[in-house]
Design a protein around this motif. Structure first.
Motif, PDB file in Angstrom:
ATOM      1  N   ILE A   1      66.309  61.809  73.447  1.00 60.85           N
ATOM      2  CA  ILE A   1      67.581  61.438  74.052  1.00 60.85           C
ATOM      3  C   ILE A   1      68.539  62.622  74.023  1.00 60.85           C
ATOM      4  CG2 ILE A   1      69.585  59.895  73.880  1.00 60.85           C
ATOM      5  CD1 ILE A   1      67.046  58.471  74.670  1.00 60.85           C
ATOM      6  N   THR A   2      69.186  62.887  75.160  1.00 59.31           N
ATOM      7  CA  THR A   2      70.284  63.846  75.178  1.00 59.31           C
ATOM      8  C   THR A   2      71.564  63.101  74.816  1.00 59.31           C
ATOM      9  OG1 THR A   2      69.236  65.194  76.899  1.00 59.31           O
ATOM     10  CG2 THR A   2      71.599  65.494  76.568  1.00 59.31           C
ATOM     11  N   CYS A   3      72.177  63.476  73.727  1.00 62.79           N
ATOM     12  CA  CYS A   3      73.343  62.758  73.214  1.00 62.79           C
ATOM     13  C   CYS A   3      74.507  62.826  74.193  1.00 62.79           C
ATOM     14  CB  CYS A   3      73.758  63.326  71.864  1.00 62.79           C
ATOM     15  SG  CYS A   3      72.470  63.142  70.604  1.00 62.79           S
ATOM     16  N   ARG A   4      75.076  61.673  74.434  1.00 59.04           N
ATOM     17  CA  ARG A   4      76.087  61.533  75.474  1.00 59.04           C
ATOM     18  C   ARG A   4      77.411  62.203  75.106  1.00 59.04           C
ATOM     19  NH1 ARG A   4      76.033  56.123  75.920  1.00 59.04           N
ATOM     20  NH2 ARG A   4      74.228  56.135  77.305  1.00 59.04           N
ATOM     21  N   ASP A   5      77.725  62.276  73.815  1.00 52.72           N
ATOM     22  CA  ASP A   5      79.055  62.754  73.437  1.00 52.72           C
ATOM     23  C   ASP A   5      79.255  64.244  73.677  1.00 52.72           C
ATOM     24  OD1 ASP A   5      77.214  63.011  71.171  1.00 52.72           O
ATOM     25  OD2 ASP A   5      78.935  63.839  70.102  1.00 52.72           O
ATOM     26  N   ASP A   6      78.169  65.055  73.560  1.00 51.94           N
ATOM     27  CA  ASP A   6      78.325  66.482  73.866  1.00 51.94           C
ATOM     28  C   ASP A   6      77.471  66.931  75.052  1.00 51.94           C
ATOM     29  OD1 ASP A   6      75.743  66.694  72.885  1.00 51.94           O
ATOM     30  OD2 ASP A   6      76.302  67.736  71.052  1.00 51.94           O
ATOM     31  N   GLY A   7      76.539  66.061  75.503  1.00 56.21           N
ATOM     32  CA  GLY A   7      75.768  66.354  76.706  1.00 56.21           C
ATOM     33  C   GLY A   7      74.711  67.419  76.548  1.00 56.21           C
ATOM     34  N   GLU A   8      74.419  67.833  75.321  1.00 53.48           N
ATOM     35  CA  GLU A   8      73.418  68.896  75.150  1.00 53.48           C
ATOM     36  C   GLU A   8      72.488  68.711  73.953  1.00 53.48           C
ATOM     37  OE1 GLU A   8      76.101  72.142  72.719  1.00 53.48           O
ATOM     38  OE2 GLU A   8      75.990  72.331  74.886  1.00 53.48           O
ATOM     39  N   THR A   9      72.990  68.128  72.878  1.00 52.29           N
ATOM     40  CA  THR A   9      72.156  67.929  71.698  1.00 52.29           C
ATOM     41  C   THR A   9      71.131  66.831  71.957  1.00 52.29           C
ATOM     42  OG1 THR A   9      74.020  68.533  70.278  1.00 52.29           O
ATOM     43  CG2 THR A   9      72.163  67.428  69.235  1.00 52.29           C
ATOM     44  N   THR A  10      69.887  67.076  71.542  1.00 54.53           N
ATOM     45  CA  THR A  10      68.839  66.072  71.714  1.00 54.53           C
ATOM     46  C   THR A  10      68.426  65.499  70.360  1.00 54.53           C
ATOM     47  OG1 THR A  10      67.076  67.734  71.619  1.00 54.53           O
ATOM     48  CG2 THR A  10      67.948  67.160  73.798  1.00 54.53           C
ATOM     49  N   THR A  11      67.962  64.274  70.383  1.00 57.20           N
ATOM     50  CA  THR A  11      67.439  63.628  69.183  1.00 57.20           C
ATOM     51  C   THR A  11      66.302  62.695  69.592  1.00 57.20           C
ATOM     52  OG1 THR A  11      68.024  62.352  67.193  1.00 57.20           O
ATOM     53  CG2 THR A  11      69.025  61.650  69.263  1.00 57.20           C
ATOM     54  N   THR A  12      65.415  62.429  68.683  1.00 56.76           N
ATOM     55  CA  THR A  12      64.263  61.573  68.958  1.00 56.76           C
ATOM     56  C   THR A  12      64.507  60.173  68.392  1.00 56.76           C
ATOM     57  OG1 THR A  12      62.742  63.458  68.886  1.00 56.76           O
ATOM     58  CG2 THR A  12      61.780  61.266  68.654  1.00 56.76           C
ATOM     59  N   VAL A  13      64.238  59.180  69.231  1.00 55.35           N
ATOM     60  CA  VAL A  13      64.425  57.785  68.839  1.00 55.35           C
ATOM     61  C   VAL A  13      63.100  57.050  69.013  1.00 55.35           C
ATOM     62  CG1 VAL A  13      65.663  55.642  69.325  1.00 55.35           C
ATOM     63  CG2 VAL A  13      66.840  57.836  69.534  1.00 55.35           C
ATOM     64  N   THR A  14      62.743  56.238  68.060  1.00 51.47           N
ATOM     65  CA  THR A  14      61.535  55.422  68.134  1.00 51.47           C
ATOM     66  C   THR A  14      61.906  54.004  68.529  1.00 51.47           C
ATOM     67  OG1 THR A  14      60.426  56.745  66.441  1.00 51.47           O
ATOM     68  CG2 THR A  14      59.530  54.552  66.883  1.00 51.47           C
TER      69      THR A  14
ATOM     70  N   THR B   1      68.197  48.021  74.783  1.00 46.37           N
ATOM     71  CA  THR B   1      69.362  48.799  74.372  1.00 46.37           C
ATOM     72  C   THR B   1      69.221  49.173  72.895  1.00 46.37           C
ATOM     73  OG1 THR B   1      70.785  47.687  75.986  1.00 46.37           O
ATOM     74  CG2 THR B   1      71.882  48.783  74.150  1.00 46.37           C
ATOM     75  N   PHE B   2      69.512  50.421  72.586  1.00 49.09           N
ATOM     76  CA  PHE B   2      69.379  50.896  71.215  1.00 49.09           C
ATOM     77  C   PHE B   2      70.477  51.925  70.924  1.00 49.09           C
ATOM     78  CE2 PHE B   2      66.829  53.459  74.041  1.00 49.09           C
ATOM     79  CZ  PHE B   2      67.151  54.759  73.694  1.00 49.09           C
ATOM     80  N   GLU B   3      70.646  52.216  69.659  1.00 53.43           N
ATOM     81  CA  GLU B   3      71.642  53.209  69.248  1.00 53.43           C
ATOM     82  C   GLU B   3      70.958  54.505  68.831  1.00 53.43           C
ATOM     83  OE1 GLU B   3      73.946  51.417  66.142  1.00 53.43           O
ATOM     84  OE2 GLU B   3      75.315  50.433  67.571  1.00 53.43           O
ATOM     85  N   ALA B   4      71.636  55.621  69.102  1.00 51.46           N
ATOM     86  CA  ALA B   4      71.140  56.927  68.683  1.00 51.46           C
ATOM     87  C   ALA B   4      72.310  57.731  68.116  1.00 51.46           C
ATOM     88  CB  ALA B   4      70.504  57.672  69.854  1.00 51.46           C
ATOM     89  N   LYS B   5      72.028  58.477  67.048  1.00 49.60           N
ATOM     90  CA  LYS B   5      73.060  59.261  66.381  1.00 49.60           C
ATOM     91  C   LYS B   5      72.891  60.739  66.691  1.00 49.60           C
ATOM     92  CE  LYS B   5      74.979  60.121  61.763  1.00 49.60           C
ATOM     93  NZ  LYS B   5      74.863  59.777  60.321  1.00 49.60           N
ATOM     94  N   ASN B   6      73.979  61.377  67.112  1.00 46.21           N
ATOM     95  CA  ASN B   6      73.962  62.812  67.358  1.00 46.21           C
ATOM     96  C   ASN B   6      73.865  63.523  66.006  1.00 46.21           C
ATOM     97  OD1 ASN B   6      74.724  65.550  67.814  1.00 46.21           O
ATOM     98  ND2 ASN B   6      75.783  64.961  69.691  1.00 46.21           N
ATOM     99  N   PRO B   7      72.767  64.270  65.766  1.00 43.09           N
ATOM    100  CA  PRO B   7      72.595  64.914  64.457  1.00 43.09           C
ATOM    101  C   PRO B   7      73.626  65.999  64.163  1.00 43.09           C
ATOM    102  CG  PRO B   7      70.921  65.665  66.006  1.00 43.09           C
ATOM    103  CD  PRO B   7      71.656  64.536  66.677  1.00 43.09           C
ATOM    104  N   LYS B   8      74.290  66.519  65.198  1.00 45.40           N
ATOM    105  CA  LYS B   8      75.295  67.572  65.004  1.00 45.40           C
ATOM    106  C   LYS B   8      76.678  66.996  64.733  1.00 45.40           C
ATOM    107  CE  LYS B   8      73.285  71.431  67.605  1.00 45.40           C
ATOM    108  NZ  LYS B   8      73.499  72.383  68.743  1.00 45.40           N
ATOM    109  N   THR B   9      77.054  65.993  65.541  1.00 42.75           N
ATOM    110  CA  THR B   9      78.423  65.472  65.453  1.00 42.75           C
ATOM    111  C   THR B   9      78.527  64.182  64.651  1.00 42.75           C
ATOM    112  OG1 THR B   9      78.239  64.146  67.480  1.00 42.75           O
ATOM    113  CG2 THR B   9      78.883  66.457  67.738  1.00 42.75           C
ATOM    114  N   GLY B  10      77.392  63.511  64.441  1.00 46.47           N
ATOM    115  CA  GLY B  10      77.421  62.245  63.726  1.00 46.47           C
ATOM    116  C   GLY B  10      77.856  61.067  64.577  1.00 46.47           C
TER     117      GLY B  10
END
Length: 237
Positions: free
Chosen positions: A94-107, A213-222
């Motif tokens: 997932i590309t995190c929506r709040d900064d538009g660049e950080t990616t994180t993996t969601v299961t 629908t699921f939640e994902a946390k931006n690892p950089k911004t929290g």
């Protein structure tokens, strides 16, 4: 001496459009191989036949007619069969929506994925005070071409709508496939105004669909945000 028979785990699921419980089993290596070979060959009829065979084999309940099920039913059943066959989890980047660049993996657990039935969705479309249509949901062809092959051209839209009309009615008569040809339905669609045509677009946009629908946390911004995945093709890339 003959080899022992292989037993398969049986799961129970509910067909979304009917509420009927059916039983499914995992697909075998041979069944999966047939489908993969048909997909590699690229022949649409061959793929359709392989998909129908796989679904018919893996649905162990009697009396289930694949050709009569809506495409979203088939998406749901296929997803559940795949889940019990090769694992119930899928990973998404997932590309995190709040900064538009950080990616994180969601299961995502496929067992939690269901069909969404949007509020207010109606199979009856009124095109005037007395003129309207009763729609039917696309079936196996749409499931194969759009959900599995991801193949849908803009030129197909009019044919797609015409194929999805169950009845056209006015204050005097009802026209269905017993009295009306596909070409006549197509001509009817071609002669709609833009406002009327948009009502059909709204019907398909709000039709029942696989959704999670699921939640994902931006690892950089929290920052924790909510994301939604819709449609079978998006669950398997």
């Amino acid at each position: 001496m003959s080899l022992p028979k292989i037993g398969y785990p049986i799961s129970s699921i509910t067909v979304p459009s009917t509420g009927k419980n059916i039983k499914i089993r995992p697909f075998t290596v041979k069944e999966e191989k047939v489908l993969l070979l048909a997909s590699e060959d690229g022949n649409e009829d061959g793929i359709k036949d392989a998909v129908i065979d796989l679904l018919q084999n893996c649905i162990t309940s009697r009396g289930v007619k694949i050709e009569s099920l809506a495409s979203f039913d088939l998406e749901y059943i296929y997803l559940k069969i795949r889940s019990v066959s090769v694992g119930s989890t899928v990973e998404f980047v997932i590309t995190c929506r709040d900064d538009g660049e950080t990616t994180t993996t969601v299961t995502v657990d496929l067992e939690s994925v269901e069909i969404e039935f949007p509020e207010g969705h109606d199979k009856k479309i009124m095109l005037g005070d007395k003129l309207g249509c009763v729609m039917k949901y696309p079936g196996i062809d749409t499931f194969v071409n759009v959900s599995l092959l991801k193949k849908f051209e803009e030129d197909d839209v009019i044919d797609f709508i015409a194929d999805s009309i169950d009845q056209i009615f006015d204050e005097d008569e009802v026209f269905d496939s017993s009295t009306t040809t596909k070409e006549e339905f197509k001509t009817f669609v071609e002669n709609l105004t833009r406002e009327q045509f948009d009502k059909f677009s709204e019907f398909f946009a709000t039709a029942p669909k696989l959704s999670h629908t699921f939640e994902a946390k931006n690892p950089k911004t929290g920052v924790v945000d909510e994301y939604t995945i819709e449609g079978l093709s998006n669950f398997f890339g």
